[in-house]
Scaffold this active site. Structure first.
Site, PDB file in Angstrom:
ATOM      1  N   CYS A  95       1.986  -6.217   0.769  1.00 15.04           N
ATOM      2  CA  CYS A  95       1.992  -4.935   0.059  1.00 15.04           C
ATOM      3  C   CYS A  95       3.295  -4.157   0.313  1.00 15.04           C
ATOM      4  CB  CYS A  95       0.802  -4.091   0.512  1.00 15.04           C
ATOM      5  SG  CYS A  95       0.824  -2.446  -0.223  1.00 15.04           S
ATOM      6  N   LYS A 114     -12.687  -6.614   0.740  1.00 11.59           N
ATOM      7  CA  LYS A 114     -12.394  -5.479   1.633  1.00 11.59           C
ATOM      8  C   LYS A 114     -13.558  -5.265   2.602  1.00 11.59           C
ATOM      9  CE  LYS A 114      -9.874  -3.128  -2.066  1.00 11.59           C
ATOM     10  NZ  LYS A 114      -9.949  -2.110  -3.106  1.00 11.59           N
ATOM     11  N   VAL A 147      -4.546   0.041   0.735  1.00 12.11           N
ATOM     12  CA  VAL A 147      -3.652   0.089   1.889  1.00 12.11           C
ATOM     13  C   VAL A 147      -2.325   0.667   1.390  1.00 12.11           C
ATOM     14  CG1 VAL A 147      -4.730  -1.813   3.121  1.00 12.11           C
ATOM     15  CG2 VAL A 147      -2.896  -2.318   1.486  1.00 12.11           C
ATOM     16  N   GLU A 189      -2.556   7.074   1.302  1.00 11.49           N
ATOM     17  CA  GLU A 189      -1.490   7.314   0.321  1.00 11.49           C
ATOM     18  C   GLU A 189      -0.122   7.266   1.031  1.00 11.49           C
ATOM     19  OE1 GLU A 189      -1.163   7.359  -2.881  1.00 11.49           O
ATOM     20  OE2 GLU A 189      -3.267   7.262  -3.406  1.00 11.49           O
ATOM     21  N   SER A 190       0.662   6.262   0.670  1.00 12.72           N
ATOM     22  CA  SER A 190       1.915   6.028   1.394  1.00 12.72           C
ATOM     23  C   SER A 190       2.864   7.234   1.379  1.00 12.72           C
ATOM     24  CB  SER A 190       2.615   4.787   0.854  1.00 12.72           C
ATOM     25  OG  SER A 190       2.843   4.903  -0.528  1.00 12.72           O
TER      26      SER A 190
END
Ligand code: GSH
Length: 234
Positions: free
Chosen positions: A10, A37, A50, A63-64
């Site tokens: 990812c 998951k 993720v 949330e990146s």
């Protein structure tokens, strides 16, 4: 210690782990399968995605973009003394990268030459914008690593692996982006921010017989400017 929940290939996770590595923030990491998951993950991840990061005090972040902001605020900054304008510009140029992560993922998964060309062109719009902005220094903001470099790292790394493995060049004739890609690779963050078997997992998914890049340029070789994945076109 911070805990990261990750899916091995990812790019959103890699942005987060690359920032942790650049700031020398210790963390542990747990990999999950997104196809299956685990319930404990669904319980802590409101969006079911993720990266998820659990902080030292036990708060779970998701949330990146929000995680990156937290890491920038809670730990010593990569760049000191930035003005509010410079911070806003860094966020904006970082956003141009992260909003193209899925564009690159879908380009890599293209089943045929036409789809690959269309998606490469879309990704190329972002590379064009950043090519105009780069000055020829080591990094985006001069000779000091910044959050913008970290945000672009997953895109540039994946382009590097694809080019090295198949000869297909997502970056093309954009010399400043190419030089930036090389400079970022010399930081060692590319390897440090992913699992030891990242390249294998990445190639298994994106360079399989289901993808045009995996099969090689059997019908249309535009974009393949080096050795091809198969010798059909060379
Ligand atoms: N907006 C999210 C996007 C993260 C994302 O798309 N993660 C993907 C893996 S790269 C994911 O978890 N996908 C599983 C799903 O959407 O069900 C972020 O920035 O954190």
């Amino acid at each position: 210690m911070l805990k990261v929940v990750s899916f091995k290939i990812c790019p959103f996770v890699q942005r987060v782990t690359a920032l942790m590595e650049a700031k020398n923030i210790p963390y542990e990491i747990e990999f999950i399968s997104l196809a299956d998951k685990p319930q404990w993950f669904l319980d802590i991840s409101p969006n079911g995605q993720v990266p998820v990061v659990t902080t030292e005090s036990g708060t779970t972040l998701f949330e990146s973009d929000a995680i990156i902001e937290y890491l920038e605020e809670a730990y010593p900054p990569l760049q000191n003394g930035l003005s509010p304008e410079q911070k806003a510009l860094n966020r904006a140029w970082s956003y141009l990268a992260s909003k193209n992560y899925l564009v690159q993922c879908s380009a890599q998964r293209s089943a045929d030459a036409k789809t690959l060309a269309e998606r490469t062109a879309k990704l190329g719009e972002a590379f064009d914008k950043v090519e105009k902005q780069l000055t020829g220094s080591l990094y985006f903001n001069g000779n000091e690593l910044s959050g913008v470099d970290i945000a672009w790292l997953p895109l540039l790394d994946r382009a590097h692996i694809i080019e090295e493995s198949t000869g297909y060049d997502f970056i093309g004739a954009r010399p400043k982006v190419k030089a930036w890609q090389q400079h970022l690779r010399t930081t060692g963050l590319s390897e440090k921010s992913v699992a030891a078997d990242f390249e294998t997992a990445f190639k298994d998914f994106y360079l399989s017989d289901k993808t045009y890049l995996g099969r090689g340029c059997d019908t249309d070789c535009s974009g393949f400017d080096k050795a091809c994945a198969t010798d059909a076109c060379c």
